[in-house]
Design a protein around this motif. Structure first.
Motif, PDB file in Angstrom:
ATOM      1  N   ILE A  30       0.839  -1.205   0.000  1.00 44.77           N
ATOM      2  CA  ILE A  30       0.000   0.000   0.000  1.00 44.77           C
ATOM      3  C   ILE A  30       0.872   1.252   0.000  1.00 44.77           C
ATOM      4  O   ILE A  30       0.584   2.229  -0.698  1.00 44.77           O
ATOM      5  CB  ILE A  30      -0.952   0.005   1.229  1.00 44.77           C
ATOM      6  CG1 ILE A  30      -2.017  -1.086   1.084  1.00 44.77           C
ATOM      7  CG2 ILE A  30      -1.599   1.380   1.417  1.00 44.77           C
ATOM      8  CD1 ILE A  30      -2.818  -1.334   2.366  1.00 44.77           C
ATOM      9  N   LEU A  31       1.950   1.213   0.777  1.00 42.82           N
ATOM     10  CA  LEU A  31       2.832   2.369   0.910  1.00 42.82           C
ATOM     11  C   LEU A  31       3.865   2.464  -0.216  1.00 42.82           C
ATOM     12  O   LEU A  31       4.632   3.433  -0.274  1.00 42.82           O
ATOM     13  CB  LEU A  31       3.549   2.319   2.260  1.00 42.82           C
ATOM     14  CG  LEU A  31       2.642   2.497   3.478  1.00 42.82           C
ATOM     15  CD1 LEU A  31       3.380   2.102   4.753  1.00 42.82           C
ATOM     16  CD2 LEU A  31       2.122   3.923   3.565  1.00 42.82           C
ATOM     17  N   GLY A  32       3.898   1.461  -1.096  1.00 42.49           N
ATOM     18  CA  GLY A  32       4.850   1.475  -2.197  1.00 42.49           C
ATOM     19  C   GLY A  32       6.281   1.263  -1.745  1.00 42.49           C
ATOM     20  O   GLY A  32       7.205   1.853  -2.303  1.00 42.49           O
ATOM     21  N   ARG A  33       6.463   0.407  -0.743  1.00 38.95           N
ATOM     22  CA  ARG A  33       7.784   0.182  -0.153  1.00 38.95           C
ATOM     23  C   ARG A  33       8.232  -1.263  -0.316  1.00 38.95           C
ATOM     24  O   ARG A  33       7.420  -2.164  -0.392  1.00 38.95           O
ATOM     25  CB  ARG A  33       7.737   0.425   1.360  1.00 38.95           C
ATOM     26  CG  ARG A  33       7.400   1.806   1.769  1.00 38.95           C
ATOM     27  CD  ARG A  33       7.347   1.836   3.258  1.00 38.95           C
ATOM     28  NE  ARG A  33       7.131   3.165   3.775  1.00 38.95           N
ATOM     29  CZ  ARG A  33       7.022   3.423   5.060  1.00 38.95           C
ATOM     30  NH1 ARG A  33       7.085   2.451   5.947  1.00 38.95           N
ATOM     31  NH2 ARG A  33       6.823   4.656   5.463  1.00 38.95           N
ATOM     32  N   HIS A  38      13.208  -1.151   3.117  1.00 41.06           N
ATOM     33  CA  HIS A  38      12.856   0.232   3.445  1.00 41.06           C
ATOM     34  C   HIS A  38      13.351   0.567   4.849  1.00 41.06           C
ATOM     35  O   HIS A  38      13.244  -0.247   5.764  1.00 41.06           O
ATOM     36  CB  HIS A  38      11.331   0.429   3.360  1.00 41.06           C
ATOM     37  CG  HIS A  38      10.949   1.868   3.390  1.00 41.06           C
ATOM     38  ND1 HIS A  38      10.821   2.570   4.569  1.00 41.06           N
ATOM     39  CD2 HIS A  38      10.695   2.747   2.396  1.00 41.06           C
ATOM     40  CE1 HIS A  38      10.491   3.817   4.300  1.00 41.06           C
ATOM     41  NE2 HIS A  38      10.408   3.945   2.980  1.00 41.06           N
ATOM     42  N   PRO A  39      13.895   1.773   5.046  1.00 37.62           N
ATOM     43  CA  PRO A  39      14.429   2.142   6.362  1.00 37.62           C
ATOM     44  C   PRO A  39      13.403   2.095   7.499  1.00 37.62           C
ATOM     45  O   PRO A  39      13.778   1.937   8.663  1.00 37.62           O
ATOM     46  CB  PRO A  39      14.955   3.567   6.172  1.00 37.62           C
ATOM     47  CG  PRO A  39      14.897   3.861   4.729  1.00 37.62           C
ATOM     48  CD  PRO A  39      14.098   2.814   4.047  1.00 37.62           C
ATOM     49  N   ASP A  40      12.127   2.238   7.169  1.00 42.77           N
ATOM     50  CA  ASP A  40      11.096   2.230   8.212  1.00 42.77           C
ATOM     51  C   ASP A  40      10.319   0.912   8.271  1.00 42.77           C
ATOM     52  O   ASP A  40       9.244   0.854   8.864  1.00 42.77           O
ATOM     53  CB  ASP A  40      10.120   3.392   7.993  1.00 42.77           C
ATOM     54  CG  ASP A  40      10.802   4.735   8.144  1.00 42.77           C
ATOM     55  OD1 ASP A  40      11.700   4.858   9.000  1.00 42.77           O
ATOM     56  OD2 ASP A  40      10.441   5.665   7.402  1.00 42.77           O
ATOM     57  N   ALA A  41      10.868  -0.154   7.691  1.00 41.05           N
ATOM     58  CA  ALA A  41      10.177  -1.452   7.694  1.00 41.05           C
ATOM     59  C   ALA A  41       9.940  -1.964   9.108  1.00 41.05           C
ATOM     60  O   ALA A  41       8.874  -2.511   9.409  1.00 41.05           O
ATOM     61  CB  ALA A  41      10.963  -2.481   6.880  1.00 41.05           C
ATOM     62  N   SER A  42      10.902  -1.764   9.990  1.00 39.33           N
ATOM     63  CA  SER A  42      10.737  -2.232  11.378  1.00 39.33           C
ATOM     64  C   SER A  42       9.655  -1.442  12.105  1.00 39.33           C
ATOM     65  O   SER A  42       8.888  -2.006  12.885  1.00 39.33           O
ATOM     66  CB  SER A  42      12.052  -2.127  12.140  1.00 39.33           C
ATOM     67  OG  SER A  42      12.971  -3.054  11.632  1.00 39.33           O
ATOM     68  N   ARG A  43       9.600  -0.148  11.851  1.00 39.07           N
ATOM     69  CA  ARG A  43       8.552   0.658  12.487  1.00 39.07           C
ATOM     70  C   ARG A  43       7.176   0.204  12.021  1.00 39.07           C
ATOM     71  O   ARG A  43       6.250   0.060  12.826  1.00 39.07           O
ATOM     72  CB  ARG A  43       8.762   2.141  12.190  1.00 39.07           C
ATOM     73  CG  ARG A  43       7.714   3.024  12.878  1.00 39.07           C
ATOM     74  CD  ARG A  43       7.986   4.487  12.710  1.00 39.07           C
ATOM     75  NE  ARG A  43       7.853   4.881  11.314  1.00 39.07           N
ATOM     76  CZ  ARG A  43       8.359   6.003  10.814  1.00 39.07           C
ATOM     77  NH1 ARG A  43       9.042   6.822  11.579  1.00 39.07           N
ATOM     78  NH2 ARG A  43       8.185   6.302   9.547  1.00 39.07           N
ATOM     79  N   LEU A  44       7.034  -0.067  10.728  1.00 43.72           N
ATOM     80  CA  LEU A  44       5.768  -0.564  10.206  1.00 43.72           C
ATOM     81  C   LEU A  44       5.428  -1.912  10.833  1.00 43.72           C
ATOM     82  O   LEU A  44       4.278  -2.163  11.194  1.00 43.72           O
ATOM     83  CB  LEU A  44       5.826  -0.667   8.683  1.00 43.72           C
ATOM     84  CG  LEU A  44       4.553  -1.133   7.992  1.00 43.72           C
ATOM     85  CD1 LEU A  44       3.390  -0.161   8.265  1.00 43.72           C
ATOM     86  CD2 LEU A  44       4.787  -1.271   6.491  1.00 43.72           C
ATOM     87  N   ALA A  45       6.423  -2.773  11.000  1.00 38.47           N
ATOM     88  CA  ALA A  45       6.191  -4.073  11.637  1.00 38.47           C
ATOM     89  C   ALA A  45       5.708  -3.903  13.072  1.00 38.47           C
ATOM     90  O   ALA A  45       4.805  -4.619  13.527  1.00 38.47           O
ATOM     91  CB  ALA A  45       7.460  -4.915  11.603  1.00 38.47           C
ATOM     92  N   VAL A  81       5.899  11.542   0.601  1.00 37.40           N
ATOM     93  CA  VAL A  81       4.673  10.771   0.483  1.00 37.40           C
ATOM     94  C   VAL A  81       4.614  10.243  -0.938  1.00 37.40           C
ATOM     95  O   VAL A  81       4.910  10.988  -1.878  1.00 37.40           O
ATOM     96  CB  VAL A  81       3.447  11.658   0.794  1.00 37.40           C
ATOM     97  CG1 VAL A  81       2.155  10.907   0.570  1.00 37.40           C
ATOM     98  CG2 VAL A  81       3.536  12.193   2.208  1.00 37.40           C
ATOM     99  N   PRO A  82       4.276   8.947  -1.127  1.00 37.42           N
ATOM    100  CA  PRO A  82       4.210   8.423  -2.489  1.00 37.42           C
ATOM    101  C   PRO A  82       3.344   9.309  -3.382  1.00 37.42           C
ATOM    102  O   PRO A  82       2.262   9.736  -3.004  1.00 37.42           O
ATOM    103  CB  PRO A  82       3.576   7.041  -2.307  1.00 37.42           C
ATOM    104  CG  PRO A  82       3.905   6.662  -0.902  1.00 37.42           C
ATOM    105  CD  PRO A  82       3.914   7.959  -0.131  1.00 37.42           C
ATOM    106  N   GLY A  83       3.864   9.616  -4.573  1.00 42.84           N
ATOM    107  CA  GLY A  83       3.121  10.432  -5.526  1.00 42.84           C
ATOM    108  C   GLY A  83       3.381  11.923  -5.407  1.00 42.84           C
ATOM    109  O   GLY A  83       2.946  12.704  -6.242  1.00 42.84           O
ATOM    110  N   ARG A  84       4.097  12.363  -4.370  1.00 41.17           N
ATOM    111  CA  ARG A  84       4.414  13.784  -4.216  1.00 41.17           C
ATOM    112  C   ARG A  84       5.830  14.040  -4.688  1.00 41.17           C
ATOM    113  O   ARG A  84       6.690  13.198  -4.569  1.00 41.17           O
ATOM    114  CB  ARG A  84       4.295  14.211  -2.751  1.00 41.17           C
ATOM    115  CG  ARG A  84       2.855  14.339  -2.305  1.00 41.17           C
ATOM    116  CD  ARG A  84       2.754  14.996  -0.932  1.00 41.17           C
ATOM    117  NE  ARG A  84       3.383  16.296  -0.861  1.00 41.17           N
ATOM    118  CZ  ARG A  84       2.747  17.454  -1.043  1.00 41.17           C
ATOM    119  NH1 ARG A  84       1.479  17.474  -1.334  1.00 41.17           N
ATOM    120  NH2 ARG A  84       3.393  18.585  -0.925  1.00 41.17           N
TER     121      ARG A  84
END
Length: 94
Positions: A30-33, A38-45, A81-84
């Motif tokens: 969804i986030l296009g990562r 991705h550097p924030d993969a752990s935070r998302l987890a 932000v994706p798309g910006r």
């Protein structure tokens, strides 16, 4: 697979890990990562795991909520932000 595990996190069953793993993969998409690089993969987890710990069990629902929360984190830190083409800043709200 979620990008981190610790002894505390081994309290989950393989089925529960599968739910969280699918939610993390979907949220990353969804986030296009890239879900692993991705550097924030752990935070998302961690967000996925928090939602799971709060009782959510549908991977699609967890993914949607996790992506929304992560997007909120990006918006508050001035990240892209994706798309910006530029980070969001105060001028976006004037």
């Amino acid at each position: 697979m979620l990008p981190f595990r610790s002894r505390k996190e081994t309290q989950f069953t393989p089925h529960e890990w599968d739910i969280m793993d699918r939610a993390h993969e979907t949220a990353s998409t969804i986030l296009g990562r890239d879900r692993r690089l991705h550097p924030d993969a752990s935070r998302l987890a961690r967000i996925v795991m928090t939602l799971f710990a709060q009782g959510l069990r549908d991977p699609e629902e967890i993914a949607s909520l996790a992506a929304d929360r992560e997007l909120g984190n990006e918006l508050t830190t001035g990240a892209m932000v994706p798309g910006r083409k530029a980070p969001i800043d105060d001028s976006d709200f004037e």
